[in-house]
Design a protein around this motif. Structure first.
Motif, PDB file in Angstrom:
ATOM      1  N   UNK A 101       0.819  -1.207   0.000  1.00 55.16           N
ATOM      2  CA  UNK A 101       0.000   0.000   0.000  1.00 55.16           C
ATOM      3  C   UNK A 101       0.855   1.260   0.000  1.00 55.16           C
ATOM      4  N   UNK A 102       1.816   1.329   0.896  1.00 59.66           N
ATOM      5  CA  UNK A 102       2.577   2.571   1.035  1.00 59.66           C
ATOM      6  C   UNK A 102       3.451   2.844  -0.189  1.00 59.66           C
ATOM      7  N   UNK A 103       3.959   1.808  -0.815  1.00 60.79           N
ATOM      8  CA  UNK A 103       4.721   2.027  -2.055  1.00 60.79           C
ATOM      9  C   UNK A 103       3.807   2.567  -3.146  1.00 60.79           C
ATOM     10  N   UNK A 104       2.604   2.025  -3.225  1.00 61.04           N
ATOM     11  CA  UNK A 104       1.659   2.519  -4.227  1.00 61.04           C
ATOM     12  C   UNK A 104       1.277   3.973  -3.950  1.00 61.04           C
ATOM     13  N   UNK A 105       0.919   4.264  -2.706  1.00 66.44           N
ATOM     14  CA  UNK A 105       0.483   5.618  -2.376  1.00 66.44           C
ATOM     15  C   UNK A 105       1.598   6.641  -2.550  1.00 66.44           C
ATOM     16  N   UNK A 106       2.823   6.204  -2.348  1.00 62.24           N
ATOM     17  CA  UNK A 106       3.951   7.119  -2.506  1.00 62.24           C
ATOM     18  C   UNK A 106       4.053   7.634  -3.930  1.00 62.24           C
ATOM     19  N   UNK A 107       3.656   6.801  -4.903  1.00 62.45           N
ATOM     20  CA  UNK A 107       3.912   7.155  -6.304  1.00 62.45           C
ATOM     21  C   UNK A 107       2.663   7.460  -7.125  1.00 62.45           C
ATOM     22  N   UNK A 108       1.492   6.985  -6.689  1.00 64.08           N
ATOM     23  CA  UNK A 108       0.315   7.123  -7.538  1.00 64.08           C
ATOM     24  C   UNK A 108      -0.122   8.576  -7.668  1.00 64.08           C
ATOM     25  N   UNK A 109      -0.731   8.875  -8.805  1.00 62.81           N
ATOM     26  CA  UNK A 109      -1.304  10.197  -9.040  1.00 62.81           C
ATOM     27  C   UNK A 109      -2.799  10.208  -8.722  1.00 62.81           C
ATOM     28  N   UNK A 110      -3.357   9.050  -8.406  1.00 64.82           N
ATOM     29  CA  UNK A 110      -4.780   8.950  -8.118  1.00 64.82           C
ATOM     30  C   UNK A 110      -5.100   9.489  -6.723  1.00 64.82           C
ATOM     31  N   UNK A 111      -6.331   9.931  -6.554  1.00 65.14           N
ATOM     32  CA  UNK A 111      -6.773  10.462  -5.259  1.00 65.14           C
ATOM     33  C   UNK A 111      -7.035   9.339  -4.266  1.00 65.14           C
ATOM     34  N   UNK A 112      -6.369   9.415  -3.134  1.00 66.28           N
ATOM     35  CA  UNK A 112      -6.658   8.578  -1.971  1.00 66.28           C
ATOM     36  C   UNK A 112      -6.797   9.536  -0.792  1.00 66.28           C
ATOM     37  N   UNK A 113      -7.900   9.448  -0.074  1.00 73.26           N
ATOM     38  CA  UNK A 113      -8.135  10.375   1.027  1.00 73.26           C
ATOM     39  C   UNK A 113      -7.521   9.901   2.341  1.00 73.26           C
ATOM     40  N   UNK A 114      -7.630   8.605   2.602  1.00 75.58           N
ATOM     41  CA  UNK A 114      -7.178   8.057   3.882  1.00 75.58           C
ATOM     42  C   UNK A 114      -6.358   6.801   3.651  1.00 75.58           C
ATOM     43  N   UNK A 115      -5.234   6.693   4.354  1.00 74.53           N
ATOM     44  CA  UNK A 115      -4.385   5.501   4.291  1.00 74.53           C
ATOM     45  C   UNK A 115      -4.398   4.807   5.650  1.00 74.53           C
ATOM     46  N   UNK A 116      -4.563   3.497   5.625  1.00 75.15           N
ATOM     47  CA  UNK A 116      -4.593   2.708   6.859  1.00 75.15           C
ATOM     48  C   UNK A 116      -3.502   1.641   6.788  1.00 75.15           C
ATOM     49  N   UNK A 117      -2.469   1.811   7.582  1.00 74.75           N
ATOM     50  CA  UNK A 117      -1.418   0.793   7.714  1.00 74.75           C
ATOM     51  C   UNK A 117      -1.837  -0.107   8.873  1.00 74.75           C
ATOM     52  N   UNK A 118      -2.180  -1.347   8.561  1.00 71.25           N
ATOM     53  CA  UNK A 118      -2.790  -2.240   9.542  1.00 71.25           C
ATOM     54  C   UNK A 118      -1.842  -3.414   9.816  1.00 71.25           C
ATOM     55  N   UNK A 119      -1.311  -3.459  11.032  1.00 67.92           N
ATOM     56  CA  UNK A 119      -0.447  -4.568  11.458  1.00 67.92           C
ATOM     57  C   UNK A 119       0.645  -4.849  10.431  1.00 67.92           C
ATOM     58  N   UNK A 120       1.258  -3.786   9.958  1.00 70.30           N
ATOM     59  CA  UNK A 120       2.307  -3.928   8.963  1.00 70.30           C
ATOM     60  C   UNK A 120       3.267  -2.758   9.052  1.00 70.30           C
ATOM     61  N   UNK A 121       4.050  -2.581   8.004  1.00 71.20           N
ATOM     62  CA  UNK A 121       5.095  -1.564   8.014  1.00 71.20           C
ATOM     63  C   UNK A 121       5.009  -0.667   6.799  1.00 71.20           C
ATOM     64  N   UNK A 122       5.375   0.566   6.991  1.00 73.81           N
ATOM     65  CA  UNK A 122       5.621   1.452   5.857  1.00 73.81           C
ATOM     66  C   UNK A 122       6.903   0.970   5.179  1.00 73.81           C
ATOM     67  N   UNK A 123       6.881   0.871   3.868  1.00 70.02           N
ATOM     68  CA  UNK A 123       8.076   0.413   3.159  1.00 70.02           C
ATOM     69  C   UNK A 123       9.279   1.255   3.580  1.00 70.02           C
ATOM     70  N   UNK A 124      10.336   0.648   4.115  1.00 70.33           N
ATOM     71  CA  UNK A 124      11.431   1.404   4.728  1.00 70.33           C
ATOM     72  C   UNK A 124      12.155   2.352   3.784  1.00 70.33           C
TER      73      UNK A 124
END
Length: 211
Positions: free
Chosen positions: A123-146
């Motif tokens: 998720x975080x790798x996608x959100x870092x680069x996508x141009x699409x609108x995402x309003x809320x990000x939920x990292x659930x029992x995982x890690x942000x890509x280091x």
């Protein structure tokens, strides 16, 4: 001499949906499963939230494998360390294409993207680069890509409202590990939601996310 080479091929990806996407939809949830899971089984965990105004999309990872020798159960993985960068590129393109195919940009609904366990890094790798609108990000029992930290100026994770959700008895995240998470992820301005439970989806915890 053995040399490594690559070609780009087309591949059919599978996703599951729960609910209906229409003018009454208030929230669109893109939910990304973890390692060894299937999208259909993962999506079933969100059924208590499937009101008439919620629409769920669960993309399935492109790499499937048998979970047992008998071959009765099949799970999927978003990536391994083998040919890692190309797998990351492929799933980012896949998620962007899914978003475009469903024409989510045309919706006035709030778009929430959730990544569970291995799906959190995806998720975080996608959100870092996508141009699409995402309003809320939920990292659930995982890690942000280091490799994303510290966040670059144009990162999509600087545009989203961010939540971190985890069980207090999660077998992969001890209290000490959660303290590290809090310090390392401070720049992401996470709202933390903890629940008494293990490495599972807890819909009561997700109800605390602002709509």
């Amino acid at each position: 001499m053995i040399t490594e080479n690559h070609i780009t091929v087309s591949k059919t990806a599978r996703y599951y949906a729960l609910g209906e996407l229409n003018e009454k939809t208030g929230q669109i949830w893109i939910v990304i499963h973890g390692f060894r899971q299937s999208a259909k089984a993962f999506l079933q965990g969100f059924e208590p939230l499937a009101t008439g105004t919620n629409f769920f999309i669960a993309p399935e990872a492109l790499n499937r494998f048998y979970l047992t020798r008998q071959g009765k159960e099949v799970g999927a993985s978003w990536m391994t360390r083998e040919d890692r960068l190309n797998e990351i590129k492929d799933y980012i393109n896949y998620l962007d294409n899914l978003y475009s195919t469903l024409k989510l940009n045309n919706s006035k609904a709030k778009i929430i993207a959730l990544g569970f366990s291995q799906g959190a890094s995806t998720l975080t790798r996608w959100l870092d680069s996508t141009k699409h609108r995402i309003d809320t990000a939920v990292v659930y029992a995982g890690e942000v890509a280091p490799e994303l930290l510290p966040l670059r100026d144009g990162s999509g994770l600087k545009k989203t409202k961010n939540y971190y959700v985890c069980g207090t008895k999660d077998e992969f995240f001890t209290p000490a590990a959660l303290d590290i998470v809090k310090n390392v992820y401070r720049e992401l301005n996470f709202t933390e939601i903890f629940f008494e439970g293990t490495h599972v989806i807890n819909t009561d915890a997700l109800k605390k996310i602002e709509h």
